[in-house]
Scaffold this motif. Structure first.
Motif, PDB file in Angstrom:
ATOM      1  N   LEU B  18       0.848  -1.102   0.000  1.00 31.71           N
ATOM      2  CA  LEU B  18      -0.012  -0.205  -0.022  1.00 31.71           C
ATOM      3  C   LEU B  18       0.936   1.045   0.014  1.00 31.71           C
ATOM      4  CD1 LEU B  18      -3.000   0.798   0.174  1.00 31.71           C
ATOM      5  CD2 LEU B  18      -2.559   0.845   2.601  1.00 31.71           C
ATOM      6  N   GLY B  20       3.958   1.466  -1.000  1.00 28.86           N
ATOM      7  CA  GLY B  20       4.639   1.742  -2.465  1.00 28.86           C
ATOM      8  C   GLY B  20       3.760   2.102  -3.483  1.00 28.86           C
ATOM      9  N   ILE B  29       6.256  -0.030 -11.046  1.00 29.45           N
ATOM     10  CA  ILE B  29       6.253  -0.473  -9.564  1.00 29.45           C
ATOM     11  C   ILE B  29       5.026   0.017  -8.843  1.00 29.45           C
ATOM     12  CG2 ILE B  29       7.528   0.372  -7.785  1.00 29.45           C
ATOM     13  CD1 ILE B  29       9.210  -0.919  -9.725  1.00 29.45           C
ATOM     14  N   LEU B  31       2.060  -0.691 -10.216  1.00 27.62           N
ATOM     15  CA  LEU B  31       1.350  -2.049 -10.638  1.00 27.62           C
ATOM     16  C   LEU B  31       1.820  -3.261  -9.679  1.00 27.62           C
ATOM     17  CD1 LEU B  31       1.199  -1.767 -14.548  1.00 27.62           C
ATOM     18  CD2 LEU B  31      -0.753  -2.283 -12.886  1.00 27.62           C
ATOM     19  N   ILE B  32       3.285  -3.155  -9.685  1.00 29.31           N
ATOM     20  CA  ILE B  32       3.917  -4.740  -8.978  1.00 29.31           C
ATOM     21  C   ILE B  32       3.540  -4.423  -7.395  1.00 29.31           C
ATOM     22  CG2 ILE B  32       6.242  -3.985  -8.320  1.00 29.31           C
ATOM     23  CD1 ILE B  32       7.083  -6.389 -10.241  1.00 29.31           C
ATOM     24  N   CYS B  33       3.482  -3.182  -6.911  1.00 25.67           N
ATOM     25  CA  CYS B  33       3.042  -3.107  -5.567  1.00 25.67           C
ATOM     26  C   CYS B  33       1.488  -3.777  -5.266  1.00 25.67           C
ATOM     27  CB  CYS B  33       3.164  -1.655  -4.934  1.00 25.67           C
ATOM     28  SG  CYS B  33       4.806  -0.978  -4.775  1.00 25.67           S
ATOM     29  N   GLU B  35       0.251  -5.893  -7.115  1.00 27.65           N
ATOM     30  CA  GLU B  35       0.535  -7.576  -6.997  1.00 27.65           C
ATOM     31  C   GLU B  35       0.632  -7.894  -5.746  1.00 27.65           C
ATOM     32  OE1 GLU B  35      -0.289  -9.414  -9.710  1.00 27.65           O
ATOM     33  OE2 GLU B  35      -0.796  -7.697 -10.876  1.00 27.65           O
ATOM     34  N   LEU B  36       1.612  -6.831  -4.986  1.00 27.54           N
ATOM     35  CA  LEU B  36       2.267  -7.529  -3.644  1.00 27.54           C
ATOM     36  C   LEU B  36       0.651  -7.699  -2.788  1.00 27.54           C
ATOM     37  CD1 LEU B  36       4.564  -8.377  -1.629  1.00 27.54           C
ATOM     38  CD2 LEU B  36       4.795  -5.835  -1.515  1.00 27.54           C
TER      39      LEU B  36
END
Lengths: 173, 101
Positions: B18, B20, B29, B31-33, B35-36
């Motif tokens: 959240l 990030g 980044i 988008l990948i946060c 995903e996390l």
């Protein structure tokens, strides 16, 4: 302390370390590689939770497919490698407010889950994990399973339509 | 391990994602946060499938559905990113402000 506890702490440490490293790094490719450590750590935790099938899917989809597609997106676009350029939106205040909000949210949820225990000993799931998931998918969840295939098809077609060149630009070349 | 340990770990991962997603400037980044954060939710699903009041594989099935939808979301999000980069020659979140003014 049993072996399961030690494995849990090591995998949890790997997962959190990957996330924190991702926040600290400046190179975009390095950030994605740091996230792979988190994804693999979570896959190990799935094995501890006797969800072997989900663990394999996690390694295939997240550590494999999504990491590769992110790296391709990074390579297809131009990224500044200048260390001095700022990596975050807004200023110090923006980041401080975001950090305080996130920490407050985390504390609020933590006080809710701290004492949570349903008394289950975790012996319900043992053996034939993939078989049980397959039976469940094709009996209880048949309609959602088919709808997921439609979602994947729509995403595939939509991604191609969005990413291909406009008709005017393509005609110029 | 108890249920609350897994839930606390998932909470920490969700908070990292959240933070990030709220502060990072690069669209990939962000988008990948996201995903996390979805991964943290999956961890909750699987933890409740083992230690919840009704243990069973239903949590695993839901985690698999979330993974499928997350993969579709990543594909469409990156296609939008490519289209945006072609028009604006940038991938920074705060430069996507055409609709703002």
């Amino acid at each position: 302390m049993s072996g399961t506890d030690i494995a849990f702490f090591l995998l949890a440490l790997a997962a959190i370390a990957g996330g924190v490293t991702m926040l600290q790094l400046t190179n975009v490719v390095h950030m994605v590689i740091a996230l792979v450590m988190t994804f693999v750590g979570i896959a190990g935790l799935y094995v501890l939770l006797s969800a072997e099938f989900v663990a394999v899917v996690q390694v295939l989809i997240y550590s494999g497919a999504i990491t590769i597609i992110m790296l391709f997106a990074i390579m297809l676009t131009r990224h500044h490698t200048d260390e001095r350029e700022r990596q975050t939106t807004g200023g110090v205040w923006h980041r401080a407010v975001a950090a305080i909000s996130v920490i407050a949210f985390g504390l609020a949820v933590y006080f809710g889950i701290r004492q949570l225990d349903f008394g289950a000993d975790g012996s319900a799931l043992s053996g034939d994990n993939a078989k049980a998931i397959g039976k469940s998918l094709y009996s209880y969840y048949t309609i959602p399973f088919e709808i997921v295939s439609v979602i994947l098809l729509v995403a595939l077609v939509g991604a191609i339509v969005l990413a291909k060149k406009d008709g005017k630009e393509a005609g110029d070349e | 391990m108890t249920l609350s340990a897994y839930l606390a770990l998932a909470l920490i991962l969700f908070c990292i994602g959240l933070y990030g997603a709220l502060t990072k400037r690069n669209t990939v980044i962000v988008l990948i946060c996201i995903e996390l954060m979805l991964n943290a939710v999956n961890l909750n699903f699987v933890a409740f499938a083992k230690y919840g009041p009704h243990p069973g594989v239903h949590g695993h099935v839901f985690a698999l559905f979330v993974i499928a939808v997350a993969a579709a979301e990543a594909a469409v999000g990156l296609a939008v990113l490519i289209a945006f980069y072609r028009n604006r020659k940038t991938v920074q979140v705060d430069e996507a402000n055409s609709l703002k003014h």
